[in-house]
Every structure is written in structure tokens, then in C-alpha cells.
Design an enzyme around this catalytic site. Structure first.
Site, PDB file in Angstrom:
ATOM      1  N   THR A 133     -16.334   1.639  28.134  1.00 50.17           N
ATOM      2  CA  THR A 133     -15.618   1.970  26.904  1.00 50.17           C
ATOM      3  C   THR A 133     -15.737   0.860  25.878  1.00 50.17           C
ATOM      4  O   THR A 133     -15.964  -0.298  26.230  1.00 50.17           O
ATOM      5  CB  THR A 133     -14.122   2.205  27.219  1.00 50.17           C
ATOM      6  N   ASP A 134     -15.535   1.204  24.616  1.00 47.87           N
ATOM      7  CA  ASP A 134     -15.504   0.179  23.576  1.00 47.87           C
ATOM      8  C   ASP A 134     -14.194  -0.601  23.577  1.00 47.87           C
ATOM      9  O   ASP A 134     -14.086  -1.642  22.921  1.00 47.87           O
ATOM     10  CB  ASP A 134     -15.755   0.786  22.196  1.00 47.87           C
ATOM     11  N   TYR A 159      -5.677  -0.887  31.084  1.00 51.36           N
ATOM     12  CA  TYR A 159      -6.863  -0.048  31.208  1.00 51.36           C
ATOM     13  C   TYR A 159      -8.115  -0.791  30.776  1.00 51.36           C
ATOM     14  O   TYR A 159      -9.092  -0.878  31.526  1.00 51.36           O
ATOM     15  CB  TYR A 159      -6.707   1.229  30.378  1.00 51.36           C
ATOM     16  N   LYS A 163     -11.475  -2.069  32.947  1.00 52.25           N
ATOM     17  CA  LYS A 163     -12.846  -1.674  32.634  1.00 52.25           C
ATOM     18  C   LYS A 163     -13.713  -2.897  32.324  1.00 52.25           C
ATOM     19  O   LYS A 163     -14.890  -2.949  32.712  1.00 52.25           O
ATOM     20  CB  LYS A 163     -12.867  -0.697  31.466  1.00 52.25           C
TER      21      LYS A 163
END
Length: 352
Positions: A133-134, A159, A163
Site C-alpha cells: 500500500t501507499d 495497519y 505493511k
């Protein structure tokens, strides 16, 4: 190509499987432990294909993964399985660490052990594609340039921190062990079969039902939106042509504030499903912002577009209209989820 794909009954993973089955000759093994956010319906007609196989397996179960690698004998891995809802990570970070960090470690070790049994040619052709994810890059200010592959990591939520940790593990296994891994980072996805806890499906379903439409803060947080089927195409191109050690930032250049997204959904529903009580925008309610809410995400996808020979086909207006229409046409699916798994309640309020 034989692809072992994790999280294939989730939102993005299922879109990748549909793309593989409908648009390629690849075979795919879908490895999914079927959490609350997974739905078998999302792969649509894929189970009818002889190129599709399913295994209900938890990615933290390394011995089970090793058996799957040895029996399926993949040419590539597409690792999408992850806990991904920021609000849930605020309420319960532990499962994010287990799935996103420990699970990625298990995947890397199972893949490495299998990869070491291959001959030299097969080792060189093998790919471990980690989908991220960015949000690992942190937050952008109003005038900051978009994220690129070289943006320093600065995760702000449980989160995104989990990641980021998984991304670092993937790169470490490439540099230390030679496992041919690479990473793709993407911006916010939207589209069909999206679990109703995320912004666009939640707002769409609430509006269809005439319920309040919660908007965090002033609604001025900005996200860069990518239609999920465009992302699926990019991911398959990446696993086919991606280079070990590389990073590809995938986006669509479609930034919108959260309020603009909600207002767009309301306007489309006013046209497609008018409410006798009045315009859907009357249902908008501004609520207390979530803790640590990143202000803006946006990706510059120039490198990925060139390297993968890919560009998003949908602009936001066409993609969001197609999405809203899909939720109007598929009430049975989300009504079942509302009744049994997620009623639409707010999450992520436990932090002070």
C-alpha cells in the site's frame, strides 16, 4: 504460468483471480483462510475453470504452506493476503501483526524452501510478488509531490506499520537469500465486491438504505482512487514481467477529497435511484475524525506505467458510476453481510 495467490477471496485478490481466469492462460491456486472480509462469491465463475484451485489455509501455518508449494509447484507467488482496514487496526492491532508480518514471514520461508529445490533456470524465472500500500509512505501535505518508489517510509497507523514491516521482510529475503522478490505499492482501490466497511461501499449502501453518511472531520482528507480491475491488470503484468528487487508504485492519478467522493456517490444515486425524501446529500453527517488520520495519499505511477506497459483505463467518474450501479444490482450479497458479519457500525474509536 502457475501462480500461488494468497487472499484470493478478498477484494483485490478476487479481482486478480477473475482477471487471470478471463484474460490469461495462467493457472492459479487461491490460498485464503476466509476471514470475516472474505467471500467465496467474489471469484465469480473461476471455480468452473480447470485452471483454478482453492485451499482454505492460514498463511501463518508454515508447514501447511510448504505442502501447498510442493504439491502445486508454482512458478510465481502473488501475496495479497492481509488485514487492511485502518480503523480495525486501531481497535485490535494484534491480528494485523500476525497476518501482515508473521504471515508474510511464513510465506517468504515457505517460498524460499521451495525455490531452493528448483533447478537454476526455474529459480531465475521464479517471482515472489508482494502487494502493498501507499500508506507505508506516511502522509502528504496539500502541496507535496506524490509518492514514488523512492519515497522514504513513514507509516502512521498499526495497519500501515504492519505493511511496512512486511515490505522490509520481502526486500530482506531478496538481498540476504537471493529469493527473487519485488514489491508493488498501490493507492486506494474501489469497485465491485468491496467489503462494506470501507468508505465507498459503506457510503453507497448507507445511502441506498437512507441511513446517515458519516464523513470524518471536515471531509478534506485526500485519497488517490484506482478502480480495482485496473489494478488487477497491473498486478498480473507485474508478476509476468517484474524484475527482482524492483518496486512499482501503481496509481491512476485520480485524487479526490473524501467529501467529493461522498457527494459524487450521492449525485449518482439521485439519478439512478431517487429517494422520495430528497437528495441523498441530506444524509451527510460530519463525525469526529479517527485517531492519526493521514491527510493525503497520492501516487505518481510514471515508473510503473512505463515498466509494465500499463495505464489505468477507468477515470474516477466512470469507475464510481459502475461501482454504484453494481451495489444497486447486487443487494443480496451485501444485505447478507450486513445481517451476519458487519452491520455498518463505526470502528476505530478505541484510541484516546
Amino acid at each position: 504460468m502457475r501462480i500461488l495467490l494468497t487472499g484470493g477471496c478478498g477484494f483485490i485478490g478476487s479481482a486478480v483471480i477473475r482477471h487471470i481466469i478471463h484474460n490469461t492462460s495462467h493457472s492459479v491456486l487461491n490460498v485464503d483462510c476466509m476471514t470475516y472480509a472474505a467471500s467465496p462469491e467474489t471469484v465469480e465463475d473461476a471455480p468452473e475453470s480447470e485452471r483454478y484451485t482453492f485451499s482454505q489455509t492460514n498463511i501463518i501455518d508454515t508447514p501447511a504452506l510448504e505442502k501447498l508449494f510442493n504439491s502445486f509447484k508454482p512458478d510465481a507467488v502473488m501475496h495479497l493476503a492481509a488485514e487492511s482496514h485502518v480503523d480495525r487496526s486501531i481497535d485490535g492491532p494484534g491480528v494485523f501483526i500476525q497476518t501482515n508480518v508473521v504471515g508474510t514471514y511464513s510465506m517468504l520461508e515457505a517460498a524460499r524452501k521451495y525455490w531452493m529445490t528448483l533447478d537454476k533456470e526455474a529459480q531465475e524465472a521464479f517471482r515472489f510478488h508482494h502487494i502493498s500500500t501507499d500508506e507505508v509512505f506516511g502522509a502528504l501535505g496539500p502541496n507535496d509531490p506524490p509518492f514514488t518508489e523512492t519515497t522514504p517510509y513513514d507509516p502512521r497507523s498499526p495497519y500501515s506499520a504492519s505493511k511496512a514491516s512486511s515490505d522490509h521482510l520481502v526486500r530482506a529475503w531478496y538481498h540476504t537469500f537471493g529469493l527473487p522478490t519485488f514489491v508493488t505499492n498501490t493507492t486506494n482501490n474501489y469497485g465491485i465486491w468491496h467489503f462494506p466497511e470501507k468508505l465507498i461501499p459503506l457510503i453507497t449502501i448507507n445511502a441506498i438504505e437512507g441511513k446517515e453518511l458519516p464523513v470524518y472531520g471536515k471531509g478534506d482528507n485526500v485519497r488517490d482512487w484506482l478502480f480495482v480491475e485496473d489494478h488487477a491488470e497491473a498486478l498480473v503484468k507485474a508478476v509476468e514481467t517484474g524484475k527482482p528487487g524492483e518496486t512499482y508504485a501503481i496509481g491512476a492519478r485520480q485524487p479526490r477529497t473524501n467529501l467529493e467522493v461522498v457527494q459524487t456517490i450521492c449525485r449518482i444515486l439521485d439519478e439512478l435511484s431517487p429517494d422520495a425524501a430528497g437528495p441523498h446529500e441530506r444524509l451527510i453527517r460530519y463525525v469526529t475524525d479517527r485517531p492519526g488520520h493521514d491527510f493525503r495519499y497520492e501516487i505518481d505511477p510514471s515508473h510503473a506505467e512505463k515498466a509494465l506497459d500499463w495505464k489505468a483505463k477507468h477515470n474516477f467518474e466512470t469507475g464510481i458510476r459502475r461501482t454504484v450501479q453494481w451495489y444497486l444490482d447486487n443487494r443480496a450479497w451485501w444485505e447478507s453481510i450486513r445481517a451476519r458479519r458487519y452491520t455498518g457500525q463505526r470502528l476505530g474509536t478505541t484510541a484516546p
